[in-house]
Design a protein around this motif. Structure first.
Motif, PDB file in Angstrom:
ATOM      1  N   ILE A 146      47.382  34.901   7.770  1.00 47.06           N
ATOM      2  CA  ILE A 146      47.959  34.744   9.108  1.00 47.06           C
ATOM      3  C   ILE A 146      48.150  33.266   9.437  1.00 47.06           C
ATOM      4  CG2 ILE A 146      47.512  35.066  11.586  1.00 47.06           C
ATOM      5  CD1 ILE A 146      45.975  37.685  10.685  1.00 47.06           C
ATOM      6  N   ASN A 147      47.134  32.447   9.205  1.00 48.45           N
ATOM      7  CA  ASN A 147      47.230  31.027   9.522  1.00 48.45           C
ATOM      8  C   ASN A 147      48.294  30.312   8.689  1.00 48.45           C
ATOM      9  OD1 ASN A 147      45.211  31.251  11.445  1.00 48.45           O
ATOM     10  ND2 ASN A 147      43.587  30.672  10.021  1.00 48.45           N
ATOM     11  N   ARG A 148      48.444  30.729   7.454  1.00 49.85           N
ATOM     12  CA  ARG A 148      49.419  30.106   6.547  1.00 49.85           C
ATOM     13  C   ARG A 148      50.848  30.485   6.954  1.00 49.85           C
ATOM     14  NH1 ARG A 148      47.222  31.758   2.284  1.00 49.85           N
ATOM     15  NH2 ARG A 148      48.398  33.659   1.882  1.00 49.85           N
ATOM     16  N   TRP A 149      51.041  31.733   7.386  1.00 49.80           N
ATOM     17  CA  TRP A 149      52.394  32.215   7.616  1.00 49.80           C
ATOM     18  C   TRP A 149      52.884  32.122   9.054  1.00 49.80           C
ATOM     19  CZ3 TRP A 149      56.091  32.641   4.337  1.00 49.80           C
ATOM     20  CH2 TRP A 149      55.793  32.786   2.989  1.00 49.80           C
ATOM     21  N   ARG A 150      52.021  32.164  10.033  1.00 49.95           N
ATOM     22  CA  ARG A 150      52.484  32.209  11.426  1.00 49.95           C
ATOM     23  C   ARG A 150      53.440  31.055  11.771  1.00 49.95           C
ATOM     24  NH1 ARG A 150      51.271  35.431  15.202  1.00 49.95           N
ATOM     25  NH2 ARG A 150      49.242  35.972  14.389  1.00 49.95           N
ATOM     26  N   PRO A 151      53.127  29.801  11.466  1.00 54.78           N
ATOM     27  CA  PRO A 151      54.070  28.731  11.830  1.00 54.78           C
ATOM     28  C   PRO A 151      55.418  28.866  11.128  1.00 54.78           C
ATOM     29  CG  PRO A 151      51.929  27.817  11.175  1.00 54.78           C
ATOM     30  CD  PRO A 151      51.896  29.274  10.877  1.00 54.78           C
ATOM     31  N   ARG A 152      55.401  29.296   9.891  1.00 52.09           N
ATOM     32  CA  ARG A 152      56.645  29.449   9.136  1.00 52.09           C
ATOM     33  C   ARG A 152      57.477  30.606   9.685  1.00 52.09           C
ATOM     34  NH1 ARG A 152      55.347  29.268   2.881  1.00 52.09           N
ATOM     35  NH2 ARG A 152      57.606  29.046   2.802  1.00 52.09           N
ATOM     36  N   VAL A 153      56.812  31.680  10.069  1.00 47.52           N
ATOM     37  CA  VAL A 153      57.514  32.831  10.641  1.00 47.52           C
ATOM     38  C   VAL A 153      58.151  32.435  11.969  1.00 47.52           C
ATOM     39  CG1 VAL A 153      57.154  35.107  11.693  1.00 47.52           C
ATOM     40  CG2 VAL A 153      56.166  34.594   9.438  1.00 47.52           C
ATOM     41  N   GLU A 154      57.405  31.728  12.807  1.00 43.92           N
ATOM     42  CA  GLU A 154      57.926  31.344  14.123  1.00 43.92           C
ATOM     43  C   GLU A 154      59.100  30.378  14.008  1.00 43.92           C
ATOM     44  OE1 GLU A 154      57.195  32.945  16.845  1.00 43.92           O
ATOM     45  OE2 GLU A 154      55.770  34.122  15.680  1.00 43.92           O
ATOM     46  N   ALA A 155      59.199  29.665  12.899  1.00 46.42           N
ATOM     47  CA  ALA A 155      60.299  28.717  12.701  1.00 46.42           C
ATOM     48  C   ALA A 155      61.569  29.379  12.158  1.00 46.42           C
ATOM     49  CB  ALA A 155      59.847  27.600  11.751  1.00 46.42           C
ATOM     50  N   LEU A 156      61.478  30.634  11.770  1.00 47.43           N
ATOM     51  CA  LEU A 156      62.652  31.340  11.243  1.00 47.43           C
ATOM     52  C   LEU A 156      63.740  31.453  12.311  1.00 47.43           C
ATOM     53  CD1 LEU A 156      61.421  34.418   9.145  1.00 47.43           C
ATOM     54  CD2 LEU A 156      62.970  32.623   8.400  1.00 47.43           C
ATOM     55  N   THR A 157      64.980  31.244  11.911  1.00 47.33           N
ATOM     56  CA  THR A 157      66.084  31.381  12.862  1.00 47.33           C
ATOM     57  C   THR A 157      66.661  32.790  12.863  1.00 47.33           C
ATOM     58  OG1 THR A 157      67.630  30.551  11.190  1.00 47.33           O
ATOM     59  CG2 THR A 157      66.697  28.932  12.738  1.00 47.33           C
ATOM     60  N   ASN A 158      66.439  33.561  11.820  1.00 48.42           N
ATOM     61  CA  ASN A 158      66.916  34.939  11.757  1.00 48.42           C
ATOM     62  C   ASN A 158      65.960  35.799  12.578  1.00 48.42           C
ATOM     63  OD1 ASN A 158      67.120  37.728  10.843  1.00 48.42           O
ATOM     64  ND2 ASN A 158      68.491  36.959   9.246  1.00 48.42           N
ATOM     65  N   ALA A 159      66.436  36.253  13.736  1.00 52.26           N
ATOM     66  CA  ALA A 159      65.571  36.988  14.671  1.00 52.26           C
ATOM     67  C   ALA A 159      65.059  38.293  14.070  1.00 52.26           C
ATOM     68  CB  ALA A 159      66.323  37.265  15.969  1.00 52.26           C
ATOM     69  N   ARG A 160      65.869  38.966  13.301  1.00 50.24           N
ATOM     70  CA  ARG A 160      65.444  40.236  12.696  1.00 50.24           C
ATOM     71  C   ARG A 160      64.309  40.016  11.702  1.00 50.24           C
ATOM     72  NH1 ARG A 160      68.724  43.510   8.538  1.00 50.24           N
ATOM     73  NH2 ARG A 160      67.519  45.414   8.406  1.00 50.24           N
ATOM     74  N   HIS A 161      64.475  39.018  10.846  1.00 50.34           N
ATOM     75  CA  HIS A 161      63.423  38.716   9.874  1.00 50.34           C
ATOM     76  C   HIS A 161      62.163  38.219  10.570  1.00 50.34           C
ATOM     77  CE1 HIS A 161      66.625  38.124   6.489  1.00 50.34           C
ATOM     78  NE2 HIS A 161      66.432  39.399   6.783  1.00 50.34           N
ATOM     79  N   ARG A 162      62.335  37.366  11.582  1.00 52.17           N
ATOM     80  CA  ARG A 162      61.187  36.848  12.327  1.00 52.17           C
ATOM     81  C   ARG A 162      60.424  37.997  12.983  1.00 52.17           C
ATOM     82  NH1 ARG A 162      63.685  33.355  15.397  1.00 52.17           N
ATOM     83  NH2 ARG A 162      63.890  34.787  17.153  1.00 52.17           N
ATOM     84  N   GLY A 163      61.142  38.937  13.590  1.00 51.34           N
ATOM     85  CA  GLY A 163      60.485  40.083  14.229  1.00 51.34           C
ATOM     86  C   GLY A 163      59.733  40.945  13.230  1.00 51.34           C
ATOM     87  N   MET A 164      60.351  41.212  12.076  1.00 52.93           N
ATOM     88  CA  MET A 164      59.695  42.025  11.049  1.00 52.93           C
ATOM     89  C   MET A 164      58.410  41.335  10.556  1.00 52.93           C
ATOM     90  SD  MET A 164      61.064  42.995   7.221  1.00 52.93           S
ATOM     91  CE  MET A 164      61.252  41.256   6.838  1.00 52.93           C
ATOM     92  N   LEU A 165      58.498  40.043  10.296  1.00 60.03           N
ATOM     93  CA  LEU A 165      57.324  39.319   9.800  1.00 60.03           C
ATOM     94  C   LEU A 165      56.238  39.214  10.864  1.00 60.03           C
ATOM     95  CD1 LEU A 165      59.018  36.542   7.631  1.00 60.03           C
ATOM     96  CD2 LEU A 165      58.166  38.782   6.927  1.00 60.03           C
ATOM     97  N   ARG A 166      56.625  39.140  12.124  1.00 59.49           N
ATOM     98  CA  ARG A 166      55.627  39.159  13.204  1.00 59.49           C
ATOM     99  C   ARG A 166      54.855  40.480  13.209  1.00 59.49           C
ATOM    100  NH1 ARG A 166      59.241  36.842  18.223  1.00 59.49           N
ATOM    101  NH2 ARG A 166      58.837  34.618  17.911  1.00 59.49           N
ATOM    102  N   VAL A 167      55.563  41.579  13.020  1.00 54.40           N
ATOM    103  CA  VAL A 167      54.902  42.887  12.969  1.00 54.40           C
ATOM    104  C   VAL A 167      53.914  42.915  11.807  1.00 54.40           C
ATOM    105  CG1 VAL A 167      55.261  45.353  12.518  1.00 54.40           C
ATOM    106  CG2 VAL A 167      56.744  44.152  14.134  1.00 54.40           C
ATOM    107  N   ILE A 168      54.328  42.415  10.658  1.00 48.45           N
ATOM    108  CA  ILE A 168      53.440  42.407   9.488  1.00 48.45           C
ATOM    109  C   ILE A 168      52.228  41.524   9.740  1.00 48.45           C
ATOM    110  CG2 ILE A 168      53.252  41.761   7.050  1.00 48.45           C
ATOM    111  CD1 ILE A 168      56.221  42.621   6.749  1.00 48.45           C
TER     112      ILE A 168
END
Length: 159
Positions: A94-116
């Motif tokens: 979670i700590n490794r991925w959260r900042p990278r996920v939040e920086a994604l510009t593709n809203a669909r991918h960002r939302g999916m990764l947030r759920v994961i």
């Protein structure tokens, strides 16, 4: 483009799934083993989502290794060791991925990764609760106050 990030995330999540499959074989307590089965099922679904996103982005997911061999864990305290390891791994993921996920510009991918990531946090809580001796990891059974009901037979994993 988010394809490289999706592929890296897929690889990390696949590694977690393989570790959890190996660790489930070491956890004999019925309720804790059921929690592992739930986690493995959810991770399989998540990998399906990721594979679809990778394919839609023009990529292909790598073939999965057959198994994960965690030879460092054995003995009487194996369950405790894997609960500790898996809780720590989930937190690090979670700590490794959260900042990278939040920086994604593709809203669909960002939302999916947030759920994961949210489901990974839920998994971390399962491991922490199992480590604390809780048996009501997936809910409570009617008329049962959290007492252990048995062990998973080792023959369950014979292939």
């Amino acid at each position: 483009m988010s394809l490289p990030l999706l592929l890296e995330f897929y690889s990390d999540k696949l590694g977690a799934l393989l570790r959890h499959q190996a660790h489930a074989r070491l956890v004999g307590q019925y309720d804790a083993n059921n929690a592992y089965q739930y986690i493995i099922n959810r991770e399989d679904v998540q990998l399906g989502w990721l594979a679809t996103a990778v394919a839609e982005a023009g990529g292909a997911v790598p073939d999965a290794p057959a198994t994960f061999a965690d030879t460092a864990v054995s003995g009487k305290n194996a369950s405790r060791t894997v609960f500790q390891s898996d809780a720590a791994d989930a937190g690090e993921f979670i700590n490794r991925w959260r900042p990278r996920v939040e920086a994604l510009t593709n809203a669909r991918h960002r939302g999916m990764l947030r759920v994961i990531l949210g489901e990974t946090r839920e998994q971390q809580r399962f491991f922490e609760q199992a480590l604390a001796g809780r048996t009501d990891l997936l809910g409570r059974r009617a008329g049962v106050d959290g007492e252990a009901i048995g062990e998973v037979l080792p023959t369950r994993w014979i292939e």
